[in-house]
Design a protein around this motif. Structure first.
Motif, PDB file in Angstrom:
ATOM      1  N   ALA A 175      -6.674   0.809   7.941  1.00  0.00           N
ATOM      2  CA  ALA A 175      -7.019   0.034   9.127  1.00  0.00           C
ATOM      3  C   ALA A 175      -7.592  -1.295   8.642  1.00  0.00           C
ATOM      4  O   ALA A 175      -8.384  -1.330   7.703  1.00  0.00           O
ATOM      5  CB  ALA A 175      -8.037   0.781   9.965  1.00  0.00           C
ATOM      6  N   PRO A 176      -7.191  -2.363   9.246  1.00  0.00           N
ATOM      7  CA  PRO A 176      -7.656  -3.668   8.774  1.00  0.00           C
ATOM      8  C   PRO A 176      -9.162  -3.826   8.961  1.00  0.00           C
ATOM      9  O   PRO A 176      -9.653  -3.793  10.079  1.00  0.00           O
ATOM     10  CB  PRO A 176      -6.883  -4.662   9.621  1.00  0.00           C
ATOM     11  CG  PRO A 176      -6.344  -3.900  10.764  1.00  0.00           C
ATOM     12  CD  PRO A 176      -6.301  -2.471  10.368  1.00  0.00           C
ATOM     13  N   GLN A 177      -9.854  -3.973   7.855  1.00  0.00           N
ATOM     14  CA  GLN A 177     -11.299  -4.178   7.911  1.00  0.00           C
ATOM     15  C   GLN A 177     -11.602  -5.645   8.184  1.00  0.00           C
ATOM     16  O   GLN A 177     -11.951  -5.986   9.280  1.00  0.00           O
ATOM     17  CB  GLN A 177     -11.954  -3.703   6.605  1.00  0.00           C
ATOM     18  CG  GLN A 177     -11.783  -2.217   6.335  1.00  0.00           C
ATOM     19  CD  GLN A 177     -12.514  -1.366   7.333  1.00  0.00           C
ATOM     20  OE1 GLN A 177     -13.538  -1.762   7.873  1.00  0.00           O
ATOM     21  NE2 GLN A 177     -11.976  -0.195   7.627  1.00  0.00           N
ATOM     22  N   PRO A 178     -11.439  -6.461   7.178  1.00  0.00           N
ATOM     23  CA  PRO A 178     -11.661  -7.898   7.459  1.00  0.00           C
ATOM     24  C   PRO A 178     -10.382  -8.503   8.036  1.00  0.00           C
ATOM     25  O   PRO A 178      -9.307  -8.356   7.474  1.00  0.00           O
ATOM     26  CB  PRO A 178     -11.987  -8.489   6.093  1.00  0.00           C
ATOM     27  CG  PRO A 178     -11.409  -7.545   5.101  1.00  0.00           C
ATOM     28  CD  PRO A 178     -11.353  -6.198   5.763  1.00  0.00           C
ATOM     29  N   GLU A 179     -10.499  -9.132   9.160  1.00  0.00           N
ATOM     30  CA  GLU A 179      -9.341  -9.687   9.844  1.00  0.00           C
ATOM     31  C   GLU A 179      -8.617 -10.727   9.002  1.00  0.00           C
ATOM     32  O   GLU A 179      -7.414 -10.841   9.060  1.00  0.00           O
ATOM     33  CB  GLU A 179      -9.780 -10.307  11.178  1.00  0.00           C
ATOM     34  CG  GLU A 179      -8.650 -10.796  12.037  1.00  0.00           C
ATOM     35  CD  GLU A 179      -7.763  -9.671  12.537  1.00  0.00           C
ATOM     36  OE1 GLU A 179      -8.223  -8.529  12.646  1.00  0.00           O
ATOM     37  OE2 GLU A 179      -6.580  -9.941  12.799  1.00  0.00           O
ATOM     38  N   SER A 180      -9.348 -11.438   8.163  1.00  0.00           N
ATOM     39  CA  SER A 180      -8.734 -12.516   7.404  1.00  0.00           C
ATOM     40  C   SER A 180      -7.698 -12.014   6.405  1.00  0.00           C
ATOM     41  O   SER A 180      -6.708 -12.678   6.157  1.00  0.00           O
ATOM     42  CB  SER A 180      -9.805 -13.321   6.664  1.00  0.00           C
ATOM     43  OG  SER A 180     -10.490 -12.488   5.755  1.00  0.00           O
ATOM     44  N   LYS A 181      -7.904 -10.816   5.814  1.00  0.00           N
ATOM     45  CA  LYS A 181      -6.932 -10.285   4.862  1.00  0.00           C
ATOM     46  C   LYS A 181      -5.583 -10.037   5.534  1.00  0.00           C
ATOM     47  O   LYS A 181      -4.548 -10.436   5.040  1.00  0.00           O
ATOM     48  CB  LYS A 181      -7.415  -8.975   4.231  1.00  0.00           C
ATOM     49  CG  LYS A 181      -8.206  -9.153   2.986  1.00  0.00           C
ATOM     50  CD  LYS A 181      -8.437  -7.806   2.350  1.00  0.00           C
ATOM     51  CE  LYS A 181      -9.139  -7.947   1.025  1.00  0.00           C
ATOM     52  NZ  LYS A 181      -9.357  -6.672   0.385  1.00  0.00           N
ATOM     53  N   VAL A 182      -5.615  -9.368   6.658  1.00  0.00           N
ATOM     54  CA  VAL A 182      -4.387  -9.056   7.368  1.00  0.00           C
ATOM     55  C   VAL A 182      -3.708 -10.350   7.817  1.00  0.00           C
ATOM     56  O   VAL A 182      -2.497 -10.518   7.667  1.00  0.00           O
ATOM     57  CB  VAL A 182      -4.657  -8.143   8.583  1.00  0.00           C
ATOM     58  CG1 VAL A 182      -3.394  -7.964   9.405  1.00  0.00           C
ATOM     59  CG2 VAL A 182      -5.187  -6.811   8.114  1.00  0.00           C
ATOM     60  N   THR A 183      -4.489 -11.267   8.321  1.00  0.00           N
ATOM     61  CA  THR A 183      -3.933 -12.534   8.760  1.00  0.00           C
ATOM     62  C   THR A 183      -3.306 -13.267   7.587  1.00  0.00           C
ATOM     63  O   THR A 183      -2.214 -13.817   7.701  1.00  0.00           O
ATOM     64  CB  THR A 183      -5.028 -13.411   9.403  1.00  0.00           C
ATOM     65  OG1 THR A 183      -5.604 -12.689  10.480  1.00  0.00           O
ATOM     66  CG2 THR A 183      -4.461 -14.714   9.911  1.00  0.00           C
ATOM     67  N   ARG A 184      -3.965 -13.261   6.454  1.00  0.00           N
ATOM     68  CA  ARG A 184      -3.443 -13.950   5.276  1.00  0.00           C
ATOM     69  C   ARG A 184      -2.146 -13.292   4.803  1.00  0.00           C
ATOM     70  O   ARG A 184      -1.189 -13.986   4.452  1.00  0.00           O
ATOM     71  CB  ARG A 184      -4.495 -13.939   4.151  1.00  0.00           C
ATOM     72  CG  ARG A 184      -4.064 -14.663   2.929  1.00  0.00           C
ATOM     73  CD  ARG A 184      -4.003 -16.163   3.178  1.00  0.00           C
ATOM     74  NE  ARG A 184      -3.547 -16.807   1.960  1.00  0.00           N
ATOM     75  CZ  ARG A 184      -2.716 -17.804   1.912  1.00  0.00           C
ATOM     76  NH1 ARG A 184      -2.265 -18.342   3.017  1.00  0.00           N
ATOM     77  NH2 ARG A 184      -2.334 -18.321   0.773  1.00  0.00           N
ATOM     78  N   ILE A 185      -2.079 -11.978   4.802  1.00  0.00           N
ATOM     79  CA  ILE A 185      -0.860 -11.273   4.404  1.00  0.00           C
ATOM     80  C   ILE A 185       0.269 -11.639   5.358  1.00  0.00           C
ATOM     81  O   ILE A 185       1.387 -11.917   4.935  1.00  0.00           O
ATOM     82  CB  ILE A 185      -1.085  -9.751   4.369  1.00  0.00           C
ATOM     83  CG1 ILE A 185      -2.006  -9.389   3.203  1.00  0.00           C
ATOM     84  CG2 ILE A 185       0.240  -8.999   4.256  1.00  0.00           C
ATOM     85  CD1 ILE A 185      -2.461  -7.955   3.205  1.00  0.00           C
ATOM     86  N   ASN A 186      -0.013 -11.664   6.641  1.00  0.00           N
ATOM     87  CA  ASN A 186       1.007 -12.024   7.623  1.00  0.00           C
ATOM     88  C   ASN A 186       1.473 -13.462   7.430  1.00  0.00           C
ATOM     89  O   ASN A 186       2.658 -13.757   7.557  1.00  0.00           O
ATOM     90  CB  ASN A 186       0.491 -11.828   9.046  1.00  0.00           C
ATOM     91  CG  ASN A 186       0.350 -10.361   9.403  1.00  0.00           C
ATOM     92  OD1 ASN A 186       0.985  -9.517   8.791  1.00  0.00           O
ATOM     93  ND2 ASN A 186      -0.475 -10.066  10.372  1.00  0.00           N
ATOM     94  N   GLU A 187       0.541 -14.362   7.129  1.00  0.00           N
ATOM     95  CA  GLU A 187       0.915 -15.757   6.899  1.00  0.00           C
ATOM     96  C   GLU A 187       1.821 -15.884   5.685  1.00  0.00           C
ATOM     97  O   GLU A 187       2.817 -16.599   5.717  1.00  0.00           O
ATOM     98  CB  GLU A 187      -0.331 -16.612   6.683  1.00  0.00           C
ATOM     99  CG  GLU A 187      -1.153 -16.833   7.926  1.00  0.00           C
ATOM    100  CD  GLU A 187      -2.474 -17.527   7.622  1.00  0.00           C
ATOM    101  OE1 GLU A 187      -3.223 -17.726   8.579  1.00  0.00           O
ATOM    102  OE2 GLU A 187      -2.740 -17.863   6.457  1.00  0.00           O
TER     103      GLU A 187
END
Length: 79
Positions: free
Chosen positions: A57-69
């Motif tokens: 589950a995505p903990q820090p939102e920035s990691k998931v956002t960065r991976i998506n970017e």
């Protein structure tokens, strides 16, 4: 599909180009083979990117956002 024959022919034409040069027909063949090779590589990378799933589950939102970017950026470059 990238076959040993495809790679072998690309390498053969490359060596010939450096040593004695290529005829116009061989230059056309070399360009077509390279295009086919690169298209296959792009398809493989797209397939790998499509298979990526985030298991936790995505903990820090920035990691998931960065991976998506990064994924979106790579897909755009491959097209």
């Amino acid at each position: 599909m990238i076959t040993p024959e495809l790679i072998s022919r690309i390498n053969e034409l490359s060596h010939k180009k450096r040593s004695v040069g290529l005829t116009p027909e061989e230059q056309t063949e070399q360009q077509a083979l390279r295009r086919e090779y690169l298209n296959n590589i792009r398809e493989q990378v797209k397939g790998m990117l499509d298979q990526i799933e985030i298991a936790d589950a995505p903990q820090p939102e920035s990691k998931v956002t960065r991976i998506n970017e990064i994924s979106f950026s790579l897909r755009r470059q491959l097209h």
